[in-house]
Structures are given as C-alpha cells and as structure tokens.
Design an enzyme around this catalytic site. Structure first.
Site, PDB file in Angstrom:
ATOM      1  N   HIS A  13      41.957  38.305  48.196  1.00 51.60           N
ATOM      2  CA  HIS A  13      41.762  37.629  46.908  1.00 51.60           C
ATOM      3  C   HIS A  13      42.817  36.539  46.734  1.00 51.60           C
ATOM      4  O   HIS A  13      42.483  35.401  46.364  1.00 51.60           O
ATOM      5  CB  HIS A  13      41.860  38.653  45.773  1.00 51.60           C
ATOM      6  CG  HIS A  13      41.836  38.037  44.406  1.00 51.60           C
ATOM      7  ND1 HIS A  13      40.689  37.951  43.642  1.00 51.60           N
ATOM      8  CD2 HIS A  13      42.820  37.452  43.664  1.00 51.60           C
ATOM      9  CE1 HIS A  13      40.969  37.351  42.495  1.00 51.60           C
ATOM     10  NE2 HIS A  13      42.264  37.030  42.496  1.00 51.60           N
ATOM     11  N   GLU A  14      44.066  36.873  47.006  1.00 51.05           N
ATOM     12  CA  GLU A  14      45.140  35.880  46.881  1.00 51.05           C
ATOM     13  C   GLU A  14      44.977  34.760  47.908  1.00 51.05           C
ATOM     14  O   GLU A  14      45.252  33.591  47.624  1.00 51.05           O
ATOM     15  CB  GLU A  14      46.506  36.549  47.030  1.00 51.05           C
ATOM     16  CG  GLU A  14      46.813  37.598  45.968  1.00 51.05           C
ATOM     17  CD  GLU A  14      46.701  37.066  44.554  1.00 51.05           C
ATOM     18  OE1 GLU A  14      47.038  35.878  44.333  1.00 51.05           O
ATOM     19  OE2 GLU A  14      46.279  37.825  43.662  1.00 51.05           O
ATOM     20  N   HIS A  61      42.853  31.931  46.689  1.00 52.91           N
ATOM     21  CA  HIS A  61      43.508  30.850  45.944  1.00 52.91           C
ATOM     22  C   HIS A  61      43.990  29.759  46.901  1.00 52.91           C
ATOM     23  O   HIS A  61      43.891  28.566  46.602  1.00 52.91           O
ATOM     24  CB  HIS A  61      44.708  31.396  45.167  1.00 52.91           C
ATOM     25  CG  HIS A  61      44.340  32.144  43.924  1.00 52.91           C
ATOM     26  ND1 HIS A  61      43.576  31.595  42.914  1.00 52.91           N
ATOM     27  CD2 HIS A  61      44.651  33.413  43.514  1.00 52.91           C
ATOM     28  CE1 HIS A  61      43.435  32.474  41.941  1.00 52.91           C
ATOM     29  NE2 HIS A  61      44.065  33.583  42.283  1.00 52.91           N
ATOM     30  N   GLU A 107      39.135  32.967  39.382  1.00 54.07           N
ATOM     31  CA  GLU A 107      39.218  34.350  39.845  1.00 54.07           C
ATOM     32  C   GLU A 107      37.907  34.814  40.487  1.00 54.07           C
ATOM     33  O   GLU A 107      37.917  35.630  41.409  1.00 54.07           O
ATOM     34  CB  GLU A 107      39.592  35.274  38.688  1.00 54.07           C
ATOM     35  CG  GLU A 107      41.012  35.089  38.174  1.00 54.07           C
ATOM     36  CD  GLU A 107      42.054  35.398  39.238  1.00 54.07           C
ATOM     37  OE1 GLU A 107      41.940  36.431  39.913  1.00 54.07           O
ATOM     38  OE2 GLU A 107      42.989  34.593  39.387  1.00 54.07           O
TER      39      GLU A 107
END
Length: 291
Positions: free
Chosen positions: A130-131, A134, A179
């Site tokens: 998930h990070e 970004h 997100e």
C-alpha cells in the site's frame, strides 16, 4: 505466501489508479505554484526533518536488521516493478504506516511496532505494498503538503486560516481518493483480496489479542450494510459529514472498494496481460521465471 504470484513487469500507475484519485489529482494540479512550493521550499525541510527523526528514533531494516521484513519489502517491490525504498520500524502504540518521497530523492516507509504485532507476515506485506503504491503513483509532493497543512491549519490567524482551511479540505479530499489507488497496489502485490480486507478489518477494531478472533466474512457484510445507508438522503449527508475531516476513507468503504475491484474484469485483465508480457520476456532471456 502460499502460491506463485504474477510479477507485474512494466506496471504503470495508470494501470491501477482509482478514477477518484485521478480526478482529485487533476484538480490539485490546477492550483498554480503548489507543486513548485512543495518541491523548492517545504519539501527539502520536511525531508530533512523526517530523515533525522528516522535515524535518531527508528530501526533501519536491512538484510542484517529484521531480515524477514526486508525480504517482504523486496518481494513486494519485485512484483510491483519498483526500486526498494528505505524501511524503518518505529516504536509506537498507535498502529500506523506512512511513506515520504520527493521525486529524485530517497523515499522511505515507516511501520509502527503495534501494527506489525497485530498482522500476519502477508498482511504486513500488504501494508508495505500500500505504501509502495504512494511511490508508484508519485503521491509524494501532495502527501508532504497534506502533512504540513493539517498540522498548520489550526495555527494560522484570520484570513490565512481561511485559505489554509480551504486548501486543507481539498487536500484531504485528494488523500482519501489516493488511498483507494494504494489499496489496489496492495492487492496487486498480494493478489488475494481477503488479505487486504483483513488488514482493514484489523485496523478497524483489532489488537494483538483480538485480531485472531475477528471474522472477515462478518466484516464484509458490515461493509455492505454501510453501503445501504446511502440509500436515503439523510444517510448520505451524514456519511459525507463523517468523512470530511478524515485523511483516510473509512475502512469498511475501502474494503468494499477492494472487493469490487478484485472481482472486476479490469483487475483480471491486468494480471493476465502482465503475466503474458512477463512470460515473453522470460522466454527471451532463456527462462528466468522462477524468482
């Protein structure tokens, strides 16, 4: 990680970016000078501040320091076709993870110890992915501004506070949309929607002792019940008010979104296309498929 995963060679952010993320990012890009302000003035200061904080009070993960976490990071980066950032572990009782990156600089991810203690290894990898989302989507500039504006909004007087509040609302709207893209990156790395939804469930109401007792099917049903509230005008209005000041969409909404995308033809076609391209490159290199 019990099965072979598709390695997404040549993956681009636009292959998985959520439409709401694209729309919100386009709106931010219309604000003149915002990008330059962060890169030239605010970004370098924030970057140095976070770097010093990490070096001073966090553990830098590597092959000789928490190597099991280092391996999870490398695997996720390999699947998502991304250069590994630095990974830090920080003592903190609040389960959280965050990333910082300015294009051309050394990006990093921070995981809190309480988050690691609550999750399985595969769920930890989903958080890392998930990070990484970004980074893949180049969210770094606006993420930096979100952190700065959220902290500063309550400190600015008079007209400055009005401007900051307006910008704050737009940035919070953007980061909530961003997100969704990063949850998709997590799914692409893990390739099992239940793992991603399990992370969201544990962030909603988990702890090291409660996490093993939680029921994912019941949580998915809960997400569907949240959807039903939108069927009335009052319900929709209350949901909008509830989320307006949040930096993340509520977890049940994120679970519903990832459940939908995992069942979509777009997701299946993306995996299949990348698998075909990966196999073709593997064959041309003499068969380097088993990594």
């Amino acid at each position: 990680m019990g099965f072979s995963k598709t390695q997404l060679i040549g993956l681009r952010a636009d292959d998985f970016r959520h439409p709401l993320d694209l729309q919100a990012t386009t709106a931010l890009k219309q604000l003149p000078g915002l990008d330059i302000l962060v890169r030239s003035l605010l970004g370098p200061v924030a970057e140095q501040f976070f770097y010093l904080n990490n070096i001073a009070s966090s553990i830098l993960v590597g092959k000789n320091q928490l190597p099991h976490l280092h391996k999870l990071l490398l695997e996720a980066c390999q699947i998502l076709d991304l250069e590994p950032p630095q990974l830090y572990v920080q003592q903190n009782p609040i389960p959280n993870a965050y990333t910082f990156a300015m294009r051309g600089k050394q990006p990093f991810i921070v995981l809190h110890t309480s988050l690691i203690e609550m999750l399985t290894p595969e769920e930890i990898q989903a958080v890392m992915a998930h990070e990484l989302g970004h980074l893949k989507c180049e969210h770094g500039v606006y993420l930096t501004l979100v952190n700065i504006v959220v902290l500063a909004a309550g400190l600015l007087p008079s007209w400055g506070a009005v401007i900051a509040q307006s910008l704050r609302e737009q940035l919070l709207q953007w980061v909530r949309c961003a997100e969704f893209s990063c949850d998709r990156a997590a799914l692409l790395a893990i390739q099992d929607p239940k793992v991603v939804m399990s992370v969201l469930m544990k962030l909603t109401g988990g702890s090291p002792t409660l996490a093993p007792q939680l029921n994912l099917d019941a949580f998915i049903e809960q997400a569907r019940a949240y959807d039903a509230i939108s069927e009335t005008e009052l319900g929709q209005m209350l949901k909008t008010a509830q989320t307006a000041q949040l930096t993340h969409p509520v977890p049940v909404l994120r679970a519903r979104e990832i459940d939908r995308w995992a069942s979509s033809q777009d997701y299946q076609r993306l995996l299949q296309r990348r698998q075909i391209e990966y196999n073709q490159k593997a064959d041309s290199k003499g068969g380097w498929r088993n990594w």
